[in-house]
Design a protein around this motif. Structure first.
Motif, PDB file in Angstrom:
ATOM      1  N   PRO A 163       0.802  -1.304   0.089  1.00  0.00           N
ATOM      2  CA  PRO A 163      -0.057   0.005  -0.191  1.00  0.00           C
ATOM      3  C   PRO A 163       0.827   1.375  -0.095  1.00  0.00           C
ATOM      4  O   PRO A 163       0.496   2.472  -0.719  1.00  0.00           O
ATOM      5  N   SER A 164       1.902   1.176   0.724  1.00  0.00           N
ATOM      6  CA  SER A 164       2.959   2.479   0.799  1.00  0.00           C
ATOM      7  C   SER A 164       3.574   2.600  -0.583  1.00  0.00           C
ATOM      8  O   SER A 164       3.790   3.548  -0.980  1.00  0.00           O
ATOM      9  N   GLN A 165       3.933   1.404  -1.319  1.00  0.00           N
ATOM     10  CA  GLN A 165       4.521   1.625  -2.699  1.00  0.00           C
ATOM     11  C   GLN A 165       3.461   2.488  -3.248  1.00  0.00           C
ATOM     12  O   GLN A 165       3.773   3.140  -4.122  1.00  0.00           O
ATOM     13  N   ASP A 166       2.082   1.954  -3.394  1.00  0.00           N
ATOM     14  CA  ASP A 166       1.013   2.681  -4.207  1.00  0.00           C
ATOM     15  C   ASP A 166       1.027   4.152  -4.123  1.00  0.00           C
ATOM     16  O   ASP A 166       0.832   4.933  -5.105  1.00  0.00           O
ATOM     17  N   LEU A 167       1.077   4.342  -2.752  1.00  0.00           N
ATOM     18  CA  LEU A 167       1.095   6.010  -2.534  1.00  0.00           C
ATOM     19  C   LEU A 167       2.107   6.608  -3.036  1.00  0.00           C
ATOM     20  O   LEU A 167       1.844   7.734  -3.677  1.00  0.00           O
ATOM     21  N   VAL A 168       3.330   6.085  -2.749  1.00  0.00           N
ATOM     22  CA  VAL A 168       4.607   6.932  -3.306  1.00  0.00           C
ATOM     23  C   VAL A 168       4.748   6.844  -4.945  1.00  0.00           C
ATOM     24  O   VAL A 168       5.022   7.851  -5.419  1.00  0.00           O
ATOM     25  N   ILE A 169       4.176   5.639  -5.497  1.00  0.00           N
ATOM     26  CA  ILE A 169       3.971   5.775  -6.984  1.00  0.00           C
ATOM     27  C   ILE A 169       3.073   6.703  -7.545  1.00  0.00           C
ATOM     28  O   ILE A 169       3.444   7.565  -8.545  1.00  0.00           O
ATOM     29  N   GLU A 170       1.858   6.891  -6.668  1.00  0.00           N
ATOM     30  CA  GLU A 170       0.948   7.828  -7.019  1.00  0.00           C
ATOM     31  C   GLU A 170       1.798   9.358  -7.118  1.00  0.00           C
ATOM     32  O   GLU A 170       1.405  10.195  -7.849  1.00  0.00           O
ATOM     33  N   LEU A 171       2.328   9.395  -5.951  1.00  0.00           N
ATOM     34  CA  LEU A 171       3.017  10.738  -5.696  1.00  0.00           C
ATOM     35  C   LEU A 171       3.988  11.145  -6.784  1.00  0.00           C
ATOM     36  O   LEU A 171       4.009  12.186  -7.491  1.00  0.00           O
ATOM     37  N   PHE A 172       5.009  10.159  -7.410  1.00  0.00           N
ATOM     38  CA  PHE A 172       5.766  10.509  -8.365  1.00  0.00           C
ATOM     39  C   PHE A 172       5.172  10.646  -9.646  1.00  0.00           C
ATOM     40  O   PHE A 172       5.644  11.388 -10.461  1.00  0.00           O
ATOM     41  N   ARG A 173       4.109   9.725  -9.978  1.00  0.00           N
ATOM     42  CA  ARG A 173       3.387   9.929 -11.011  1.00  0.00           C
ATOM     43  C   ARG A 173       2.635  11.399 -11.272  1.00  0.00           C
ATOM     44  O   ARG A 173       2.304  11.814 -12.314  1.00  0.00           O
ATOM     45  N   SER A 174       2.669  12.077 -10.070  1.00  0.00           N
ATOM     46  CA  SER A 174       2.129  13.316 -10.266  1.00  0.00           C
ATOM     47  C   SER A 174       3.009  14.597 -10.643  1.00  0.00           C
ATOM     48  O   SER A 174       2.725  15.458 -11.287  1.00  0.00           O
ATOM     49  N   PHE A 175       4.246  13.895 -10.594  1.00  0.00           N
ATOM     50  CA  PHE A 175       5.258  14.778 -11.183  1.00  0.00           C
ATOM     51  C   PHE A 175       5.540  14.418 -12.907  1.00  0.00           C
ATOM     52  O   PHE A 175       6.527  14.136 -13.455  1.00  0.00           O
ATOM     53  N   ARG A 176       4.630  14.945 -13.580  1.00  0.00           N
ATOM     54  CA  ARG A 176       4.153  14.456 -15.019  1.00  0.00           C
ATOM     55  C   ARG A 176       5.358  15.072 -15.719  1.00  0.00           C
ATOM     56  O   ARG A 176       5.713  14.349 -16.565  1.00  0.00           O
ATOM     57  N   ASP A 177       5.739  16.184 -15.665  1.00  0.00           N
ATOM     58  CA  ASP A 177       6.516  17.026 -16.359  1.00  0.00           C
ATOM     59  C   ASP A 177       8.151  16.888 -15.980  1.00  0.00           C
ATOM     60  O   ASP A 177       9.110  17.708 -16.750  1.00  0.00           O
ATOM     61  N   SER A 178       8.369  16.378 -14.777  1.00  0.00           N
ATOM     62  CA  SER A 178       9.796  16.423 -14.456  1.00  0.00           C
ATOM     63  C   SER A 178      10.484  15.399 -14.700  1.00  0.00           C
ATOM     64  O   SER A 178       9.943  14.426 -15.402  1.00  0.00           O
ATOM     65  N   THR A 179      11.701  15.377 -14.820  1.00  0.00           N
ATOM     66  CA  THR A 179      12.883  14.428 -15.641  1.00  0.00           C
ATOM     67  C   THR A 179      13.148  13.490 -14.148  1.00  0.00           C
ATOM     68  O   THR A 179      13.541  13.790 -13.129  1.00  0.00           O
ATOM     69  N   PHE A 180      13.103  12.247 -14.631  1.00  0.00           N
ATOM     70  CA  PHE A 180      13.416  11.063 -13.454  1.00  0.00           C
ATOM     71  C   PHE A 180      14.619  10.298 -14.086  1.00  0.00           C
ATOM     72  O   PHE A 180      15.044   9.986 -15.050  1.00  0.00           O
ATOM     73  N   VAL A 181      15.401  10.107 -13.123  1.00  0.00           N
ATOM     74  CA  VAL A 181      16.459   9.081 -13.207  1.00  0.00           C
ATOM     75  C   VAL A 181      16.449   8.233 -11.881  1.00  0.00           C
ATOM     76  O   VAL A 181      16.498   8.487 -10.552  1.00  0.00           O
ATOM     77  N   VAL A 182      15.779   6.993 -11.975  1.00  0.00           N
ATOM     78  CA  VAL A 182      15.436   6.028 -10.855  1.00  0.00           C
ATOM     79  C   VAL A 182      16.720   4.945 -10.872  1.00  0.00           C
ATOM     80  O   VAL A 182      16.548   4.025 -11.973  1.00  0.00           O
ATOM     81  N   SER A 183      17.302   4.901  -9.945  1.00  0.00           N
ATOM     82  CA  SER A 183      18.122   3.682  -9.861  1.00  0.00           C
ATOM     83  C   SER A 183      17.483   2.453  -9.066  1.00  0.00           C
ATOM     84  O   SER A 183      16.886   2.867  -8.135  1.00  0.00           O
ATOM     85  N   THR A 184      17.394   1.318  -9.765  1.00  0.00           N
ATOM     86  CA  THR A 184      17.113   0.005  -9.296  1.00  0.00           C
ATOM     87  C   THR A 184      17.533  -1.178  -9.838  1.00  0.00           C
ATOM     88  O   THR A 184      18.137  -1.185 -10.949  1.00  0.00           O
ATOM     89  N   HIS A 185      17.549  -2.311  -8.818  1.00  0.00           N
ATOM     90  CA  HIS A 185      17.929  -3.510  -9.393  1.00  0.00           C
ATOM     91  C   HIS A 185      16.759  -4.406  -9.849  1.00  0.00           C
ATOM     92  O   HIS A 185      16.698  -5.695 -10.223  1.00  0.00           O
ATOM     93  N   ILE A 186      15.555  -3.583  -9.442  1.00  0.00           N
ATOM     94  CA  ILE A 186      14.367  -4.618  -9.665  1.00  0.00           C
ATOM     95  C   ILE A 186      13.477  -4.046 -10.945  1.00  0.00           C
ATOM     96  O   ILE A 186      13.014  -2.894 -11.016  1.00  0.00           O
ATOM     97  N   MET A 187      13.308  -4.702 -11.848  1.00  0.00           N
ATOM     98  CA  MET A 187      12.723  -4.571 -13.013  1.00  0.00           C
ATOM     99  C   MET A 187      11.183  -3.748 -12.936  1.00  0.00           C
ATOM    100  O   MET A 187      10.799  -2.698 -13.639  1.00  0.00           O
TER     101      MET A 187
END
Ligand code: ATP
Length: 232
Positions: A163-187
């Motif tokens: 549930p927390s992942q979903d909240l955070v994903i929703e938050l990041f998705r609200s940054f529609r115009d921002s530029t992202f570089v996201v480091s992860t080892h999980i596809m």
């Protein structure tokens, strides 16, 4: 227009080369995942982009600014891996401190983030008293408080329940115009937050492209990535 330009980055720790001639460009508004195994050089790349460490060679530009400059820091929101907010400060004082650092006067934004990330009930808790997941959510709130144009996120979903992942994903998705570089080892994390992928291994970029391209390569995306990492 390019928001991030990186050319021929070389970074050594002692005698070990950890970034070996990395070059890439990120257009403003693009969302890239930096995908690779443990020790590939993902966090080191993000730290250089955030201006926290300097490369031994190579050039980095954040919308034309040196990443260590104040101009670049105003544009960037950086979430380190294992982010640790100030332990002796309460949740709300951590946010207030960031507001002072960032010159933010309006408290509405902090209140909205506390609500959105369901941290409201912990506002009087010291950061040291928070669970690891709630500490991560506070660090995310602190990283995005100034509504950054460029988000550099190191393993942003670490420690979060679904549930927390979903909240955070929703938050990041609200940054529609921002530029992202996201480091992860999980596809799957990359797939949820970004559209494009850089595969990095042993300090070198092995592949760059879109998720659609990855998915059209026949086998499962995980297998394709594993082959790209090995350089097969
Ligand atoms: N401060 C440091 N001193 C010495 N070596 C370091 C330091 N920071 C990172 N390294 C080394 O640099 C290499 C790249 O590390 P980095 O943290 O960038 O990898 P990563 O891709 O983010 O890995 P992970 O997925 O495990 O977080 C590793 O071999 C690591 O041991």
């Amino acid at each position: 227009m390019e928001c991030i330009k990186v050319k021929d980055l070389l970074k050594r720790y002692g005698n070990t080369v950890v970034l070996n001639g990395i070059s890439f460009e990120v257009k403003c508004g693009e969302k890239w995942a930096l995908l690779g195994p443990n020790g590939a050089g993902k966090s080191t790349t993000l730290k250089i982009l955030a201006g926290l460490i300097k490369p031994d060679k190579g050039e980095v530009s954040i919308k034309g600014h040196d990443p260590t400059s104040l101009d670049a820091k105003r544009l960037i929101g950086y979430l380190p891996e294992d982010a640790d907010p100030f332990p002796a400060l309460t949740v709300e004082d951590n946010l207030k401190f960031m507001m002072v650092l960032r010159g933010i006067k309006n408290e509405d934004r902090a209140e909205k983030l506390l609500e959105l990330l369901e941290l409201d009930k912990y506002r009087k808790y010291k950061a040291v008293e928070l669970s690891r997941g709630n500490k991560q959510k506070l660090a995310i709130a602190m990283a995005v408080l100034h509504s950054p144009e460029i988000l550099l996120l190191d393993e942003p979903l670490n420690y979060l329940d679904i549930p927390s992942q979903d909240l955070v994903i929703e938050l990041f998705r609200s940054f529609r115009d921002s530029t992202f570089v996201v480091s992860t080892h999980i596809m799957s994390v990359a797939d949820k937050l970004t559209h494009k992928v850089m595969v990095i291994s042993n300090g070198s970029i092995k592949w760059m492209g879109t998720f659609e391209e990855l998915k059209s390569m026949g086998e499962s995306v995980e297998k394709v990535i594993a082959k790209l990492i090995k350089g097969a």
